[in-house]
Design a protein around this motif. Structure first.
Motif, PDB file in Angstrom:
ATOM      1  N   LEU A 127       2.275  -3.828 -13.450  1.00  0.00           N
ATOM      2  CA  LEU A 127       3.611  -3.495 -12.975  1.00  0.00           C
ATOM      3  C   LEU A 127       3.569  -3.389 -11.458  1.00  0.00           C
ATOM      4  CD1 LEU A 127       4.560  -0.642 -15.488  1.00  0.00           C
ATOM      5  CD2 LEU A 127       5.347  -3.019 -15.536  1.00  0.00           C
ATOM      6  N   ALA A 128       4.523  -3.989 -10.770  1.00  0.00           N
ATOM      7  CA  ALA A 128       4.549  -3.947  -9.312  1.00  0.00           C
ATOM      8  C   ALA A 128       5.920  -3.497  -8.829  1.00  0.00           C
ATOM      9  CB  ALA A 128       4.218  -5.323  -8.734  1.00  0.00           C
ATOM     10  N   GLY A 129       5.920  -2.635  -7.806  1.00  0.00           N
ATOM     11  CA  GLY A 129       7.187  -2.180  -7.274  1.00  0.00           C
ATOM     12  C   GLY A 129       7.047  -1.619  -5.877  1.00  0.00           C
ATOM     13  N   ASP A 130       8.110  -1.772  -5.109  1.00  0.00           N
ATOM     14  CA  ASP A 130       8.175  -1.178  -3.780  1.00  0.00           C
ATOM     15  C   ASP A 130       9.134   0.005  -3.802  1.00  0.00           C
ATOM     16  OD1 ASP A 130      11.012  -2.196  -2.343  1.00  0.00           O
ATOM     17  OD2 ASP A 130      10.284  -3.479  -3.946  1.00  0.00           O
ATOM     18  N   ILE A 151      -0.783  -0.571 -12.050  1.00  0.00           N
ATOM     19  CA  ILE A 151       0.404  -0.506 -11.202  1.00  0.00           C
ATOM     20  C   ILE A 151       0.049  -0.882  -9.772  1.00  0.00           C
ATOM     21  CG2 ILE A 151       2.197   1.002 -10.241  1.00  0.00           C
ATOM     22  CD1 ILE A 151       1.820   2.793 -12.720  1.00  0.00           C
ATOM     23  N   ILE A 152       0.882  -1.726  -9.172  1.00  0.00           N
ATOM     24  CA  ILE A 152       0.860  -1.965  -7.726  1.00  0.00           C
ATOM     25  C   ILE A 152       2.026  -1.194  -7.131  1.00  0.00           C
ATOM     26  CG2 ILE A 152       1.221  -3.666  -5.904  1.00  0.00           C
ATOM     27  CD1 ILE A 152      -0.143  -5.727  -7.727  1.00  0.00           C
ATOM     28  N   SER A 153       1.714  -0.243  -6.277  1.00  0.00           N
ATOM     29  CA  SER A 153       2.726   0.631  -5.678  1.00  0.00           C
ATOM     30  C   SER A 153       2.761   0.407  -4.176  1.00  0.00           C
ATOM     31  CB  SER A 153       2.399   2.095  -5.987  1.00  0.00           C
ATOM     32  OG  SER A 153       3.206   2.964  -5.217  1.00  0.00           O
ATOM     33  N   LEU A 154       3.850  -0.151  -3.692  1.00  0.00           N
ATOM     34  CA  LEU A 154       4.042  -0.394  -2.271  1.00  0.00           C
ATOM     35  C   LEU A 154       4.977   0.676  -1.725  1.00  0.00           C
ATOM     36  CD1 LEU A 154       4.709  -4.242  -2.597  1.00  0.00           C
ATOM     37  CD2 LEU A 154       2.506  -3.126  -2.169  1.00  0.00           C
ATOM     38  N   SER A 155       4.423   1.655  -1.025  1.00  0.00           N
ATOM     39  CA  SER A 155       5.215   2.757  -0.441  1.00  0.00           C
ATOM     40  C   SER A 155       6.089   3.423  -1.498  1.00  0.00           C
ATOM     41  CB  SER A 155       6.078   2.255   0.718  1.00  0.00           C
ATOM     42  OG  SER A 155       5.308   1.575   1.679  1.00  0.00           O
ATOM     43  N   GLY A 156       5.466   3.867  -2.584  1.00  0.00           N
ATOM     44  CA  GLY A 156       6.209   4.439  -3.702  1.00  0.00           C
ATOM     45  C   GLY A 156       7.065   5.636  -3.320  1.00  0.00           C
ATOM     46  N   TYR A 178      -2.908   0.869  -7.642  1.00  0.00           N
ATOM     47  CA  TYR A 178      -3.155   0.406  -6.273  1.00  0.00           C
ATOM     48  C   TYR A 178      -2.002   0.914  -5.421  1.00  0.00           C
ATOM     49  CZ  TYR A 178      -4.037  -2.732  -2.322  1.00  0.00           C
ATOM     50  OH  TYR A 178      -4.297  -3.246  -1.073  1.00  0.00           O
ATOM     51  N   MET A 179      -2.294   1.799  -4.473  1.00  0.00           N
ATOM     52  CA  MET A 179      -1.259   2.415  -3.636  1.00  0.00           C
ATOM     53  C   MET A 179      -1.488   2.062  -2.176  1.00  0.00           C
ATOM     54  SD  MET A 179      -1.161   6.303  -5.223  1.00  0.00           S
ATOM     55  CE  MET A 179       0.309   6.773  -4.288  1.00  0.00           C
ATOM     56  N   ILE A 180      -0.409   1.697  -1.500  1.00  0.00           N
ATOM     57  CA  ILE A 180      -0.471   1.526  -0.052  1.00  0.00           C
ATOM     58  C   ILE A 180       0.811   2.078   0.551  1.00  0.00           C
ATOM     59  CG2 ILE A 180       0.477  -0.836  -0.106  1.00  0.00           C
ATOM     60  CD1 ILE A 180      -1.555  -1.337   2.293  1.00  0.00           C
ATOM     61  N   VAL A 181       0.682   2.665   1.743  1.00  0.00           N
ATOM     62  CA  VAL A 181       1.844   3.199   2.451  1.00  0.00           C
ATOM     63  C   VAL A 181       1.638   2.970   3.945  1.00  0.00           C
ATOM     64  CG1 VAL A 181       0.897   5.541   2.682  1.00  0.00           C
ATOM     65  CG2 VAL A 181       3.390   5.203   2.646  1.00  0.00           C
ATOM     66  N   GLY A 182       2.730   2.791   4.661  1.00  0.00           N
ATOM     67  CA  GLY A 182       2.665   2.547   6.094  1.00  0.00           C
ATOM     68  C   GLY A 182       2.690   3.842   6.894  1.00  0.00           C
ATOM     69  N   LEU A 183       1.866   3.906   7.911  1.00  0.00           N
ATOM     70  CA  LEU A 183       1.754   5.124   8.712  1.00  0.00           C
ATOM     71  C   LEU A 183       3.014   5.416   9.529  1.00  0.00           C
ATOM     72  CD1 LEU A 183      -1.946   4.741   9.873  1.00  0.00           C
ATOM     73  CD2 LEU A 183      -1.030   6.524   8.372  1.00  0.00           C
ATOM     74  N   GLN A 184       3.888   4.432   9.663  1.00  0.00           N
ATOM     75  CA  GLN A 184       5.156   4.659  10.367  1.00  0.00           C
ATOM     76  C   GLN A 184       6.292   5.015   9.401  1.00  0.00           C
ATOM     77  OE1 GLN A 184       2.989   1.952  11.550  1.00  0.00           O
ATOM     78  NE2 GLN A 184       2.376   3.665  12.833  1.00  0.00           N
ATOM     79  N   PRO A 234      -1.389  -9.899  -1.063  1.00  0.00           N
ATOM     80  CA  PRO A 234      -2.606 -10.582  -1.527  1.00  0.00           C
ATOM     81  C   PRO A 234      -3.706  -9.616  -1.956  1.00  0.00           C
ATOM     82  CG  PRO A 234      -1.741 -11.681   0.410  1.00  0.00           C
ATOM     83  CD  PRO A 234      -0.935 -10.420   0.248  1.00  0.00           C
ATOM     84  N   ASP A 235      -3.988  -8.596  -1.148  1.00  0.00           N
ATOM     85  CA  ASP A 235      -5.030  -7.644  -1.514  1.00  0.00           C
ATOM     86  C   ASP A 235      -4.646  -6.865  -2.772  1.00  0.00           C
ATOM     87  OD1 ASP A 235      -6.715  -8.371   0.519  1.00  0.00           O
ATOM     88  OD2 ASP A 235      -6.147  -6.721   1.849  1.00  0.00           O
ATOM     89  N   ALA A 236      -3.363  -6.529  -2.885  1.00  0.00           N
ATOM     90  CA  ALA A 236      -2.904  -5.794  -4.065  1.00  0.00           C
ATOM     91  C   ALA A 236      -3.101  -6.625  -5.329  1.00  0.00           C
ATOM     92  CB  ALA A 236      -1.427  -5.413  -3.897  1.00  0.00           C
TER      93      ALA A 236
END
Length: 243
Positions: A127-130, A151-156, A178-184, A234-236
């Motif tokens: 499952l992938a979501g932003d 789960i791929i979580s982009l800035s959940g 897999y979680m990623i978030v932007g520092l800004q 790609p990495d996700a």
């Protein structure tokens, strides 16, 4: 990704009539290079399907990963959403949340599995979501643990309601996120208010780890926009689908 071989994509458009939502729902289905109906494939189901294809360029990214032998061939299903009711469908306090999650698990998944040779092992469904798409993906996994493990979580957008629901779970050891978030993303203004997404994601990471989940967590320079998430896709995808 300007090489023409990456741009030759096969994308089908489907429409599902949902009894839970009492309306039709559009789907986009990416088929990998060399697709054959006698072969079974892992599958990535994307919330905000139109944006994953248009802004995330997920079909082109998938082509590149597969053609470069970095990832095994996989199918991508983008589930489109009406942005005017997106929060109502994706947030656990939304008026359409139950209907949407039931539509996703009980209608969309069987519909795809009847038409395409996707693998039905929960470890072969991603499952992938932003933003709120990451939130509803996590809820789908918790509500249907027999179906979804990855789960791929982009800035959940893991607001208080979601964190409280996760905290009520004793064992999430079957879950891989897999979680990623932007520092800004420390002062992002959503339709629900202004939030610090870095702190929200750090809190969710700790909640998940405390309950035994596997979490790959990354913070990078980036804003709450597709320009950031597209670069991280790609990495996700490789985290779960590396060849």
């Amino acid at each position: 990704m300007t090489d023409s071989k990456y741009l030759k994509r096969t994308i089908h458009k489907e429409q599902l009539e949902s009894r839970f939502l009492n309306e039709s729902r559009n789907l986009r289905v990416y088929l990998p290079p060399g697709y054959h109906e006698v072969v079974s494939y892992p599958v990535v189901y994307c919330q905000d399907g139109e944006e994953f294809f248009n802004f995330g360029r997920i079909a082109t990214i998938a082509n590149q990963l597969i053609l470069d032998d970095l990832a095994e061939p996989f199918i991508v299903v983008g589930v489109e959403v009406d942005t005017s009711v997106r929060t109502e469908e994706y947030a656990p306090f939304g008026s359409r949340f139950e209907a949407y999650t039931r539509c996703f698990a009980e209608e969309i998944i069987p519909f795809i599995e009847q038409k395409y040779p996707v693998r039905q092992d929960p470890r072969q469904r991603v499952l992938a979501g932003d933003s709120l798409g990451g939130c509803v993906s996590l809820h789908l996994a918790m509500n249907y643990p027999e179906m979804f493990h990855r789960i791929i979580s982009l800035s959940g957008a893991y607001y208080t309601d979601t964190q409280e629901i996760v905290a009520e779970n004793d064992d999430l050891s079957w879950l891989d996120v897999y979680m990623i978030v932007g520092l800004q993303e420390t002062h992002f203004e959503s339709d629900l208010g202004v939030y610090n997404f870095v702190e929200i994601n750090r809190s969710m990471k700790e909640l998940l780890l405390d309950r035994g989940a596997t979490v790959r967590y990354t913070e990078k320079d980036g804003k709450h926009i597709w320009g950031f998430w597209q670069k991280e896709l790609p990495d996700a995808l490789l985290y779960f689908l590396r060849a």
